[in-house]
Design an enzyme around this catalytic site. Structure first.
Site, mmCIF file in Angstrom:
data_model
loop_
_atom_site.group_PDB
_atom_site.id
_atom_site.type_symbol
_atom_site.label_atom_id
_atom_site.label_comp_id
_atom_site.label_asym_id
_atom_site.label_seq_id
_atom_site.Cartn_x
_atom_site.Cartn_y
_atom_site.Cartn_z
ATOM 1 N N VAL A 187 -11.704 4.005 11.299
ATOM 2 C CA VAL A 187 -12.279 3.723 9.805
ATOM 3 C C VAL A 187 -12.337 2.258 9.131
ATOM 4 O O VAL A 187 -12.685 2.392 7.889
ATOM 5 C CB VAL A 187 -11.860 5.046 9.001
ATOM 6 C CG1 VAL A 187 -12.124 6.447 9.570
ATOM 7 C CG2 VAL A 187 -10.342 4.855 8.595
ATOM 8 N N LYS A 188 -11.487 1.508 9.736
ATOM 9 C CA LYS A 188 -11.325 0.217 9.145
ATOM 10 C C LYS A 188 -12.557 -0.456 9.098
ATOM 11 O O LYS A 188 -13.530 -0.086 9.889
ATOM 12 C CB LYS A 188 -9.772 -0.286 9.576
ATOM 13 C CG LYS A 188 -8.648 0.513 9.150
ATOM 14 C CD LYS A 188 -8.603 0.794 7.937
ATOM 15 C CE LYS A 188 -7.152 1.140 7.297
ATOM 16 N NZ LYS A 188 -6.612 2.517 7.957
#
Length: 384
Positions: A187-188
């Protein structure tokens, strides 16, 4: 369900990983080294040590700085627990510095106040882990000035912030810190599936971190102490861990890094659209400053005190509408583990106030216009 965050994998990424699968190296090999060099170059730093997670990178950063039992590590209460746990792994005591409500980062004024008191009590920190919440850099110059005065080391937990800038320079250049750490969780900003990296301009710290990331073992003959230089020989110089990144992760991360500026630009545009469309609702969001360019890992709104719905009601209503909102973060000091260490509700009131109204909206480059419109229309229907 529209997720709050999501990886973006291209055919180029897939090809890069497949190429490694067909090669002679799938664990350690040339792609990890290439990825390290590319990250260092991108951040304008001298050294980079890739790891299997940002948590591991934080741990070896603390080890390299000599953090140990009897020392203190301070960090922000608004972060994932890894920002504090890295100190506990080393046997150190952990404390927190309250945040600025506008930036959601460590407040330099509160840090100064706490340092003055700690000096009187002989409890000054050896390490301060500053957290660039949601991709927005802390006020690093102000914090670095305090570090010089009170003699503590700085680790930038920049897990959210690759591609961001501070004072016109890349986050991670370590001008105002000893070590910076990035995360490559899915999710980064960019992903290597799992993985992290520590960057530094200090050759000695880099050497120590590399040792700690790989069992404390070295094959560098210049460092051998037993006087043996056989071609198969290696030595263990400290008690390390197996925190190494694989070739598969290195190849994926290297491919993703080529698009990092484009990805951050897209996140910036989405954040500005949110701000424009949601202005007028009884909410606020993280405030940037002139010398900052956020990577916008997250877009967090905070409900005003007079909002007609509670945060829980809004959370449930949005989830019911298939909008996968989330909360970042539950203050670390309120977790049961840290309560057992003596922390309690009320210790960091600004962080607790922030948490009471915080909600992360979906934000990622592949967020469709249709989904974006659904999110903003639903918010207006619920909060107008």
């Amino acid at each position: 369900m529209i997720p709050y965050g999501k990886q973006h994998i291209t055919e180029q990424d897939i090809s890069a990983v497949v190429e490694v699968l067909k090669s002679d190296f799938i664990t350690q090999g040339p792609k990890v080294l290439e990825f390290e060099q590319a990250i260092a170059q991108y951040c304008h730093a001298q050294h980079a040590i890739a790891t299997n997670s940002a948590t591991s990178a934080l741990h070896i950063a603390c080890q390299a700085l000599g953090l140990t039992e009897g020392d203190w590590l301070w960090t922000s209460p608004i972060s994932f627990v890894a920002s504090a746990n890295c100190g506990r792994y080393c046997g150190a005591q952990v404390d927190f510095v309250d945040i600025d409500l506008n930036t959601v980062n460590i407040c330099p004024k509160k840090l100064k106040e706490k340092l003055v008191l700690a000096k009187q009590q002989n409890t000054l920190p050896k390490v301060v882990v500053v957290v660039h919440m949601a991709g927005l850099s802390c006020d690093m110059q102000a914090i670095a000035e305090l570090a010089k005065e009170y003699e503590f080391a700085i680790i930038e937990d920049a897990s959210h912030a690759i591609g961001g800038q501070y004072q016109g320079k890349p986050v991670g250049n370590c001008q105002y810190s000893d070590i910076s750490v990035f995360s490559f969780h899915p999710v980064k900003i960019i992903t290597s599936a799992e993985g992290g990296i520590a960057v530094t301009n200090n050759e000695g710290l880099a050497r120590k971190m590399r040792l700690y990331s790989s069992h404390g073992v070295t094959r560098e003959q210049a460092t051998f102490t037993n006087g043996i230089d056989a071609p198969w020989y290696y030595e263990q110089h400290c008690l390390g861990q197996n925190y190494r990144m694989t070739e598969l992760q290195g190849a994926l991360g290297l491919s993703q890094l080529q698009r990092v500026d484009e990805i951050v630009s897209q996140r910036q545009q989405l954040a500005k659209k949110y701000q424009a469309i949601l202005s007028g609702l009884p909410i606020t969001w993280q405030q940037s400053v002139d010398d900052n360019y956020s990577a916008y890992h997250l877009f967090v709104i905070r409900l005003n005190d007079d909002t007609k719905l509670t945060r829980e009601q809004l959370f449930e209503a949005l989830r019911k509408a298939n909008i996968g909102v989330n909360v970042h973060y539950i203050p670390i000091h309120t977790q049961p583990y840290y309560r057992e260490l003596g922390f309690k509700q009320g210790d960091f009131p600004v962080a607790e106030r922030y948490y009471q109204g915080a909600l992360s909206l979906p934000l990622y480059p592949e967020l469709s216009e249709q989904d974006f419109d659904h999110i903003t229309t639903t918010l207006h229907a619920l909060l107008d």
